[in-house]
Design a protein around this motif. Structure first.
Motif, PDB file in Angstrom:
ATOM      1  N   UNK A  99      38.835 -29.822  -7.168  1.00 36.58           N
ATOM      2  CA  UNK A  99      37.848 -28.870  -7.699  1.00 36.58           C
ATOM      3  C   UNK A  99      36.786 -29.643  -8.470  1.00 36.58           C
ATOM      4  N   UNK A 100      35.532 -29.344  -8.162  1.00 37.43           N
ATOM      5  CA  UNK A 100      34.410 -30.095  -8.713  1.00 37.43           C
ATOM      6  C   UNK A 100      33.830 -29.331  -9.895  1.00 37.43           C
ATOM      7  N   UNK A 101      33.940 -29.924 -11.090  1.00 38.19           N
ATOM      8  CA  UNK A 101      33.535 -29.230 -12.309  1.00 38.19           C
ATOM      9  C   UNK A 101      32.391 -29.913 -13.051  1.00 38.19           C
ATOM     10  N   UNK A 128      35.390 -23.249  -9.426  1.00 36.84           N
ATOM     11  CA  UNK A 128      34.433 -24.241  -8.929  1.00 36.84           C
ATOM     12  C   UNK A 128      34.579 -24.478  -7.430  1.00 36.84           C
ATOM     13  N   UNK A 129      33.562 -25.070  -6.776  1.00 34.68           N
ATOM     14  CA  UNK A 129      33.665 -25.413  -5.356  1.00 34.68           C
ATOM     15  C   UNK A 129      34.869 -26.315  -5.106  1.00 34.68           C
ATOM     16  N   UNK A 130      35.494 -26.138  -3.940  1.00 36.35           N
ATOM     17  CA  UNK A 130      36.808 -26.742  -3.711  1.00 36.35           C
ATOM     18  C   UNK A 130      36.927 -27.330  -2.306  1.00 36.35           C
ATOM     19  N   UNK A 173      42.706 -41.912 -13.602  1.00 34.01           N
ATOM     20  CA  UNK A 173      41.284 -42.229 -13.712  1.00 34.01           C
ATOM     21  C   UNK A 173      40.397 -41.167 -13.059  1.00 34.01           C
ATOM     22  N   UNK A 174      40.972 -40.004 -12.695  1.00 37.96           N
ATOM     23  CA  UNK A 174      40.189 -38.969 -12.038  1.00 37.96           C
ATOM     24  C   UNK A 174      39.260 -38.286 -13.033  1.00 37.96           C
ATOM     25  N   UNK A 175      38.044 -37.971 -12.590  1.00 34.68           N
ATOM     26  CA  UNK A 175      37.091 -37.268 -13.444  1.00 34.68           C
ATOM     27  C   UNK A 175      36.965 -35.804 -13.047  1.00 34.68           C
ATOM     28  N   UNK A 176      37.734 -35.370 -12.043  1.00 35.07           N
ATOM     29  CA  UNK A 176      37.680 -33.989 -11.593  1.00 35.07           C
ATOM     30  C   UNK A 176      39.099 -33.436 -11.491  1.00 35.07           C
ATOM     31  N   UNK A 177      39.192 -32.167 -11.371  1.00 32.67           N
ATOM     32  CA  UNK A 177      40.506 -31.525 -11.362  1.00 32.67           C
ATOM     33  C   UNK A 177      41.173 -31.698 -10.006  1.00 32.67           C
ATOM     34  N   UNK A 178      42.382 -32.242 -10.025  1.00 35.01           N
ATOM     35  CA  UNK A 178      43.158 -32.480  -8.811  1.00 35.01           C
ATOM     36  C   UNK A 178      44.469 -31.704  -8.906  1.00 35.01           C
ATOM     37  N   UNK A 179      44.812 -30.978  -7.857  1.00 39.58           N
ATOM     38  CA  UNK A 179      46.086 -30.262  -7.793  1.00 39.58           C
ATOM     39  C   UNK A 179      46.830 -30.709  -6.530  1.00 39.58           C
TER      40      UNK A 179
END
Length: 281
Positions: A18-20, A58-60, A3-9
Motif C-alpha cells: 500500500x502506497x502512502x 491507499x492505492x494497492x 527498511x521498507x518505507x511503505x506498508x507491506x502485508x
C-alpha cells in the motif's frame, strides 16, 4: 521489512503493498509496470503481479511472495555475489529493446541527480556538520562543475531496464536455490547498465552495516561485484563517473539528515565523505 518505507502485508503466498507517501500513483504505476514486464520476459526474477487497485485508499498492488532473506546487514559472500550479478544481468537483458524504449526513464537518473545536487549545494549543510564532510562536499561540487555533462552526450549508453534502487534489502537470497530475486520497483524504469551498477555499489546499504570497509567497498565487495560484468571501455569510464555522482548525492543526503531520526549509525556522513574522496582520487 526493516527498511521498507511503505506498508507491506504478507499473507501466505501473497504480498500486498500500500502506497502512502509521495506521488503514490506514479510509485504504483512504476511498480506494476516492472512486475508485468519482468513476469512476461524474465519470470521468477521478481514477484508475479496478481492485482492492482489504483482507486483504493491507499492505492494497492498485490503480488506473489518470493522466498529469501535480504542481502542487507551482512557481508555478501562469493555465492551471493555471483547470484546477484546473475540476477542483474538477466534483468538488464530481459526487456526487448522495442518495448524498453517505450518505458519512461527512471526517476533520479543522471540529469535529475545533477539538477538536484545543484539545488542542494545552495543549502547549508545541517548545523554541526564536520570539516571533513564540508571539504568533501566542496571537492565533489568542484568535480561536478568541471565535468562534461554526459546526460546530453551524443554517445548515449545502451538502455536497460533498471530497478532504480540499490538498497541491498531489496535483493532476496534463497539459500535452497542459490538464487536472488528483486523486490521494490517504485523507482524503476529505463536506465543504463553503468548507472544501475553504480546505484548498487554506492548505495549506503552496501557498506554501512560492515564488511568490506576499505574506503570504497562495503558489505558488498564492489571490486569483486563489478568484475562479474563484461563492461565495455565506455561503460567502465561511465561507471567511474556515475559512482562519483551517486557518492556525492549520498553525501548531501547524509549531511542534511537529522541525526535524531537517522537510520544510520553516528559518523556515517564522515565515512561517506572518505568514500567520495577515495573515488575522486
Amino acid at each position: 521489512m526493516q527498511w521498507s518505507t511503505h506498508e507491506i502485508e504478507i499473507l501466505g503466498d501473497t504480498v500486498t503493498k500500500r502506497y502512502r507517501e509521495g506521488d503514490v500513483r506514479a510509485l504504483l504505476d512504476r511498480e506494476w509496470r516492472a512486475l508485468t514486464l519482468l513476469y512476461a520476459h524474465a519470470p521468477g526474477l521478481a514477484p508475479a503481479p496478481l492485482s492492482v487497485d489504483r482507486e483504493a485508499d491507499p492505492p494497492t498492488v498485490v503480488m506473489s511472495r518470493v522466498p529469501g532473506v535480504p542481502l542487507r546487514g551482512a557481508p555478501v559472500d562469493a555465492a551471493r555475489l555471483s547470484a546477484l550479478a546473475g540476477t542483474l544481468d538477466a534483468m538488464y537483458r530481459a526487456v526487448p529493446r522495442d518495448r524498453l524504449l517505450r518505458v519512461p526513464m527512471r526517476p533520479d537518473h543522471e540529469a535529475g541527480l545533477i539538477a538536484g545536487l545543484r539545488i542542494r549545494h545552495d543549502r547549508t549543510p545541517a548545523p554541526g556538520t564536520g570539516a571533513v564532510v564540508r571539504e568533501a562536499l566542496r571537492e565533489g561540487m568542484a568535480w561536478l562543475d568541471g565535468r562534461r555533462d554526459r546526460a546530453t552526450a551524443p554517445d548515449e549508453p545502451a538502455p536497460v531496464f533498471g530497478a532504480g534502487d540499490g538498497n541491498l534489502a531489496n535483493y532476496l537470497w534463497d539459500a535452497e536455490t542459490s538464487r536472488i530475486a528483486v523486490v521494490d520497483f517504485e523507482d524503476s524504469g529505463r536506465s543504463d547498465r553503468a548507472f544501475e551498477l553504480a546505484e548498487i555499489t554506492e548505495h549506503v546499504s552496501s557498506w554501512v552495516d560492515g564488511g568490506f570497509d576499505d574506503g570504497v567497498g562495503g558489505g558488498l565487495d564492489a571490486a569483486a561485484f563489478l568484475a562479474r560484468f563484461d563492461l565495455t571501455v565506455q561503460e567502465r569510464a561511465r561507471l567511474r563517473d556515475c559512482r562519483r555522482l551517486l557518492a556525492l548525492t549520498w553525501l548531501f543526503i547524509l549531511a542534511a539528515a537529522d541525526p535524531a531520526r537517522s537510520r544510520n549509525p553516528p559518523g556515517t556522513d564522515e565515512r561517506q565523505a572518505l568514500r567520495l574522496r577515495a573515488l575522486l582520487g
